[in-house]
Write a protein that holds these residues in place. Sequence first.
Motif, PDB file in Angstrom:
ATOM      1  N   GLY A   1       0.809  -1.205   0.000  1.00 30.44           N
ATOM      2  CA  GLY A   1       0.000   0.000   0.000  1.00 30.44           C
ATOM      3  C   GLY A   1       0.841   1.252   0.000  1.00 30.44           C
ATOM      4  N   GLN A   2       0.322   2.261  -0.662  1.00 25.40           N
ATOM      5  CA  GLN A   2       0.992   3.552  -0.627  1.00 25.40           C
ATOM      6  C   GLN A   2      -0.017   4.684  -0.786  1.00 25.40           C
ATOM      7  OE1 GLN A   2       3.889   2.304  -3.555  1.00 25.40           O
ATOM      8  NE2 GLN A   2       3.038   3.703  -5.056  1.00 25.40           N
ATOM      9  N   LYS A   3       0.253   5.737  -0.066  1.00 23.03           N
ATOM     10  CA  LYS A   3      -0.449   7.002  -0.241  1.00 23.03           C
ATOM     11  C   LYS A   3       0.395   7.746  -1.249  1.00 23.03           C
ATOM     12  CE  LYS A   3      -2.349  10.700   2.596  1.00 23.03           C
ATOM     13  NZ  LYS A   3      -2.402  11.228   3.971  1.00 23.03           N
ATOM     14  N   GLN A   4      -0.192   8.206  -2.338  1.00 22.68           N
ATOM     15  CA  GLN A   4       0.604   8.754  -3.431  1.00 22.68           C
ATOM     16  C   GLN A   4      -0.104   9.899  -4.136  1.00 22.68           C
ATOM     17  OE1 GLN A   4       1.011   5.309  -6.016  1.00 22.68           O
ATOM     18  NE2 GLN A   4      -0.841   5.813  -7.120  1.00 22.68           N
ATOM     19  N   PHE A   5       0.712  10.688  -4.831  1.00 19.77           N
ATOM     20  CA  PHE A   5       0.201  11.685  -5.767  1.00 19.77           C
ATOM     21  C   PHE A   5       1.274  11.908  -6.817  1.00 19.77           C
ATOM     22  CE2 PHE A   5       2.551  14.307  -2.803  1.00 19.77           C
ATOM     23  CZ  PHE A   5       3.121  15.302  -3.598  1.00 19.77           C
ATOM     24  N   LEU A   6       0.865  12.468  -7.946  1.00 22.53           N
ATOM     25  CA  LEU A   6       1.803  12.735  -9.030  1.00 22.53           C
ATOM     26  C   LEU A   6       1.793  14.215  -9.360  1.00 22.53           C
ATOM     27  CD1 LEU A   6       0.672   9.662  -9.591  1.00 22.53           C
ATOM     28  CD2 LEU A   6       2.168   9.897 -11.540  1.00 22.53           C
ATOM     29  N   VAL A   7       2.980  14.718  -9.679  1.00 18.70           N
ATOM     30  CA  VAL A   7       3.172  16.123 -10.016  1.00 18.70           C
ATOM     31  C   VAL A   7       4.231  16.187 -11.117  1.00 18.70           C
ATOM     32  CG1 VAL A   7       4.903  16.450  -8.178  1.00 18.70           C
ATOM     33  CG2 VAL A   7       3.612  18.422  -9.016  1.00 18.70           C
ATOM     34  N   GLN A   8       4.139  17.190 -11.978  1.00 18.07           N
ATOM     35  CA  GLN A   8       5.140  17.377 -13.018  1.00 18.07           C
ATOM     36  C   GLN A   8       6.104  18.471 -12.602  1.00 18.07           C
ATOM     37  OE1 GLN A   8       2.211  17.724 -16.393  1.00 18.07           O
ATOM     38  NE2 GLN A   8       3.820  16.560 -17.409  1.00 18.07           N
ATOM     39  N   ASP A   9       7.395  18.252 -12.876  1.00 22.24           N
ATOM     40  CA  ASP A   9       8.378  19.302 -12.615  1.00 22.24           C
ATOM     41  C   ASP A   9       8.251  20.369 -13.697  1.00 22.24           C
ATOM     42  OD1 ASP A   9       9.947  18.515 -14.866  1.00 22.24           O
ATOM     43  OD2 ASP A   9      11.782  18.462 -13.705  1.00 22.24           O
ATOM     44  N   PRO A  10       8.998  21.464 -13.635  1.00 22.84           N
ATOM     45  CA  PRO A  10       8.831  22.546 -14.616  1.00 22.84           C
ATOM     46  C   PRO A  10       9.015  22.128 -16.070  1.00 22.84           C
ATOM     47  CG  PRO A  10      10.069  23.346 -12.743  1.00 22.84           C
ATOM     48  CD  PRO A  10       9.914  21.860 -12.560  1.00 22.84           C
ATOM     49  N   ASP A  11       9.732  21.028 -16.315  1.00 21.30           N
ATOM     50  CA  ASP A  11       9.933  20.557 -17.689  1.00 21.30           C
ATOM     51  C   ASP A  11       8.990  19.436 -18.081  1.00 21.30           C
ATOM     52  OD1 ASP A  11      12.176  22.154 -18.781  1.00 21.30           O
ATOM     53  OD2 ASP A  11      13.200  21.379 -17.020  1.00 21.30           O
ATOM     54  N   GLY A  12       8.115  19.037 -17.177  1.00 18.82           N
ATOM     55  CA  GLY A  12       7.133  18.016 -17.497  1.00 18.82           C
ATOM     56  C   GLY A  12       7.492  16.614 -17.040  1.00 18.82           C
ATOM     57  N   TYR A  13       8.648  16.432 -16.396  1.00 22.34           N
ATOM     58  CA  TYR A  13       8.964  15.108 -15.858  1.00 22.34           C
ATOM     59  C   TYR A  13       7.916  14.770 -14.805  1.00 22.34           C
ATOM     60  CZ  TYR A  13      13.610  15.355 -18.011  1.00 22.34           C
ATOM     61  OH  TYR A  13      14.650  15.442 -18.899  1.00 22.34           O
ATOM     62  N   LEU A  14       7.407  13.551 -14.851  1.00 21.90           N
ATOM     63  CA  LEU A  14       6.361  13.119 -13.939  1.00 21.90           C
ATOM     64  C   LEU A  14       6.985  12.476 -12.707  1.00 21.90           C
ATOM     65  CD1 LEU A  14       3.289  13.115 -13.829  1.00 21.90           C
ATOM     66  CD2 LEU A  14       3.319  10.918 -14.992  1.00 21.90           C
ATOM     67  N   VAL A  15       6.629  13.006 -11.533  1.00 19.26           N
ATOM     68  CA  VAL A  15       7.190  12.544 -10.270  1.00 19.26           C
ATOM     69  C   VAL A  15       6.040  12.025  -9.404  1.00 19.26           C
ATOM     70  CG1 VAL A  15       8.541  13.198  -8.239  1.00 19.26           C
ATOM     71  CG2 VAL A  15       8.987  14.316 -10.441  1.00 19.26           C
ATOM     72  N   ARG A  16       6.197  10.772  -8.939  1.00 23.87           N
ATOM     73  CA  ARG A  16       5.189  10.156  -8.054  1.00 23.87           C
ATOM     74  C   ARG A  16       5.789  10.047  -6.667  1.00 23.87           C
ATOM     75  NH1 ARG A  16       2.934   4.077  -8.514  1.00 23.87           N
ATOM     76  NH2 ARG A  16       4.685   4.044  -9.952  1.00 23.87           N
TER      77      ARG A  16
END
Length: 146
Positions: free
Chosen positions: A119-134
């Motif tokens: 299990g994980q509590k998670q969210f995703l966000v993009q850095d200023p260049d669009g790299y996807l970080v979870r």
Amino acid sequence: MKSEKVKWAALVPELVVSDLTASLQFWCDYLGFTILYDRPEESFAYLTLGEAQVMLEQYDPTDRSWETGFMEKPYGRGINFQIEVEAVELILNRLQQVNYPLFIPVEERWYRADDIEFGQKQFLVQDPDGYLVRLIEDLGERQVKN
């Protein structure tokens, strides 16, 4: 760099970025990474957060390049970088304070591996260049329900 012994990660992505200053603001100020070392003359920084490490290098078309294709945002299409953190709430709060948009809002997810779920509590966000970080917070394991 401090004289303390660093445990170097076996896999460290090096991300080409369009503006190192903007990227450092995102990765350090918002996500909580720190600069382990940098080479300002090369617009390069090596970052760490817990056991996660990432390198950032500002794009320079005049430098020897490892480009495999045209650099076009969003960078890193098809990849997301999962980073385990102690608590996602601290990062979420920093992002909310500056109205930084989330790619996928916070959620609880359970992923099956044979007869166990992680299990994980998670969210995703993009850095200023669009790299996807979870960003993930470990919620432990449980037996798969039949």
